[in-house]
Design an enzyme around this catalytic site. Structure first.
Site, mmCIF file in Angstrom:
data_model
loop_
_atom_site.group_PDB
_atom_site.id
_atom_site.type_symbol
_atom_site.label_atom_id
_atom_site.label_comp_id
_atom_site.label_asym_id
_atom_site.label_seq_id
_atom_site.Cartn_x
_atom_site.Cartn_y
_atom_site.Cartn_z
ATOM 1 C CB SER A 133 -70.607 -23.591 -55.227
ATOM 2 O OG SER A 133 -71.558 -23.159 -54.269
ATOM 3 C CE1 TYR A 146 -67.802 -26.221 -51.733
ATOM 4 C CE2 TYR A 146 -69.609 -24.731 -51.190
ATOM 5 C CZ TYR A 146 -69.076 -25.728 -51.984
ATOM 6 O OH TYR A 146 -69.807 -26.236 -53.027
#
Length: 279
Positions: A133, A146
């Site tokens: 990501s 995350y």
């Protein structure tokens, strides 16, 4: 013989888009997910094998790999895509939720990779593609857990790439910026909240307003990510990172062009308006 890609987390979002993209280009696809009986878009395609796989269940991983090889023959590419994003103020996220985030995003990815490596080593070829990501490179508030999981995958992938080059196995990292997928629907539904942490209310509201403004920005699509994954799978290079999205590259360029603290100060200025005080 057709090439074969093994995909985790193929039930929605980037995983499903990639499965469809590769089949259109003539590949055989082993599309794995926790509940394949619920899948309809991929189920009638003769070039797709739907299999049950839970990245936190070693038996299901090994079974899916064995069944995929038996059906299509040797696997050429592994796409580690399964994952989710735990968001919220860190203090509001329980220890159990932190462990769950790492169990799925990091340890699950490692177990799938470990299970498929003997197959790649025996063939002296193969490509492992890990979807991380943008927040694995340039993080923001409210995604600490995350982001930590994605930073971990970045480090794991980079180190592993050096090891596996000795076996003629390539490791690639796909770094999407903001992509409109069901991923964010789950993240919003699972957003950690604790009403007792009222000290954060003003800051959290400010961040929600800021992030809402991102929706109007030009971003990449799921097909853009799938196309980049295809490039990584077929370009024959040892390129490690592939950035996807016009929103992400400028931030990476900023980080790479500035001294570390200068970059942090610039980012802090975006998230810490004068109303909250600067440091």
């Amino acid at each position: 013989m057709k090439k074969v890609i093994f995909i985790t987390g193929a039930s929605s979002g980037i995983g499903k888009a990639t499965a469809l993209f590769f089949t259109r280009l003539g590949w055989n696809v082993i599309a794995t997910m926790r509940n394949p009986e619920q899948e309809t878009d991929l189920s009638n395609n003769p070039n797709v094998l739907l299999l049950q796989l839970d990245v936190n269940n070693s038996h299901s991983i090994n079974t899916a790999i064995e069944q995929g090889i038996a059906h299509f023959g040797p696997i050429d590419v592994l796409l580690n895509n399964a994952g989710y994003g735990q968001q919220g103020i860190f203090e509001a996220i329980s220890a159990e939720k932190v462990r769950e985030q790492f169990d799925v995003n990091v340890f699950g990815l490692m177990e799938v990779t470990r299970a498929l490596l003997p197959h790649f080593r025996a063939r002296k070829q193969g490509t492992i593609i890990n979807v991380t990501s943008g927040v694995g490179r340039v993080t923001v508030p409210l995604v600490s857990v995350y982001a930590a999981s994605k930073f971990a995958i970045e480090g794991f992938s980079e180190s592993l790439a050096y090891e596996l080059e000795s076996q003629n196995i390539k490791v690639k990292i796909i770094e999407p910026g903001y992509i409109a997928t069901p991923f964010y629907e789950r993240a919003k539904a699972d957003f950690a909240f604790d009403p007792q942490l009222s000290d954060y209310n003003a800051f959290q509201q400010n961040m929600e307003n800021l992030f809402s403004s991102f929706a109007a920005m030009e971003t990449a699509t799921m097909d853009d990510v799938a196309n980049t994954i295809y490039t990584a799978a077929t370009d024959g290079s040892y390129q490690l990172r592939y950035v996807v999205g016009p929103d992400l590259q400028p931030l990476i360029d900023l980080r790479n062009s500035k001294a570390d603290q200068d970059y942090v100060n610039i980012m802090r200025s975006q998230f810490m308006p004068k109303a909250f005080g600067n440091h």
